[in-house]
Design an enzyme around this catalytic site. Structure first.
Site, short mmCIF file in Angstrom:
data_model
loop_
_atom_site.label_atom_id
_atom_site.label_comp_id
_atom_site.label_asym_id
_atom_site.label_seq_id
_atom_site.Cartn_x
_atom_site.Cartn_y
_atom_site.Cartn_z
N HIS A 50 129.95 -4.71 -35.36
CA HIS A 50 131.39 -4.65 -35.14
C HIS A 50 132.10 -5.39 -36.26
CE1 HIS A 50 131.00 -8.77 -33.81
NE2 HIS A 50 130.19 -8.42 -32.83
P1 TYD Z 1 129.57 -9.84 -28.90
O1 TYD Z 1 130.52 -10.49 -29.82
O2 TYD Z 1 129.69 -8.36 -28.68
O3 TYD Z 1 128.09 -10.15 -29.38
P2 TYD Z 1 127.33 -9.84 -30.76
O4 TYD Z 1 128.35 -9.56 -31.78
O5 TYD Z 1 126.59 -11.06 -31.07
O6 TYD Z 1 126.41 -8.72 -30.51
O7 TYD Z 1 129.61 -10.60 -27.50
C1 TYD Z 1 128.68 -10.33 -26.48
C2 TYD Z 1 129.31 -10.74 -25.17
O8 TYD Z 1 129.58 -12.13 -25.14
C3 TYD Z 1 130.62 -10.02 -24.87
O9 TYD Z 1 130.63 -9.66 -23.51
C4 TYD Z 1 131.68 -11.06 -25.11
C5 TYD Z 1 130.96 -12.37 -24.87
N1 TYD Z 1 131.45 -13.43 -25.76
C6 TYD Z 1 132.22 -14.46 -25.26
O10 TYD Z 1 132.53 -14.52 -24.05
N2 TYD Z 1 132.66 -15.46 -26.09
C7 TYD Z 1 132.35 -15.44 -27.42
O11 TYD Z 1 132.78 -16.37 -28.16
C8 TYD Z 1 131.58 -14.35 -27.93
C9 TYD Z 1 131.23 -14.28 -29.40
C10 TYD Z 1 131.14 -13.38 -27.08
#
Ligand code: TYD
Length: 134
Positions: A50
């Site tokens: 992303h």
């Molecule tokens: P995401 O940013 O999609 O993870 P990655 O990029 O590492 O694959 O986040 C995964 C999940 O965690 C999503 O449901 C949102 C939650 N999240 C939070 O609650 N707080 C945060 O600071 C982050 C980065 C994610």
């Protein structure tokens, strides 16, 4: 055009064990709003995939190693992180994906923003339209 780049953090060597510190607006070019880390990644899994509209970040391999692919809509790059005193600065508007996590690796991520799902672009085609109109 903004590019992801490696930032060399200072390492304070000591026979008792080394130390590295990060200060906002000095070692990283943004105010640190949030810190999170990714750990216990099963073999072969990928994280990220992303971009953030506003969020800037610094990614550090606190333990172990992993690869980060970045794409600013015009150029893509790949970085292997395996050293806890190197950080990868990822500007806003960069697609990034983290893969090839070693066993017990920890990815520490410093972010310029609070968590905000509205700041994410999670679809690559949408990202390319966004990046090329930037
Ligand atoms: P995401 O940013 O999609 O993870 P990655 O990029 O590492 O694959 O986040 C995964 C999940 O965690 C999503 O449901 C949102 C939650 N999240 C939070 O609650 N707080 C945060 O600071 C982050 C980065 C994610």
């Amino acid at each position: 055009m903004n590019y992801a780049k490696i930032i060399h953090l200072k390492k304070i060597p000591d026979s008792r064990g080394n130390l590295t510190a990060i200060e906002q607006l000095g070692d990283v070019p943004f105010e640190i709003r949030r810190v999170y880390w990714i750990f216990d990644v099963p073999g072969g899994e990928r994280r990220g995939g992303h971009a953030y509209r506003q969020g800037q970040e610094l990614i550090v391999a606190l333990s172990g190693s992993f690869d980060v692919m970045t794409d600013n809509g015009h150029e893509s790059d790949s970085f292997s992180l395996n050293c806890s005193y190197y950080g990868l600065y990822v500007p806003a508007g960069t697609w990034r994906e983290i893969s090839n996590f070693s066993t017990n690796s920890i990815a520490l991520i410093l972010s310029s923003t609070d968590y905000d799902e509205a700041d994410y672009i999670r679809n690559y085609e949408d990202f390319m339209v966004y990046a090329r109109n930037d």
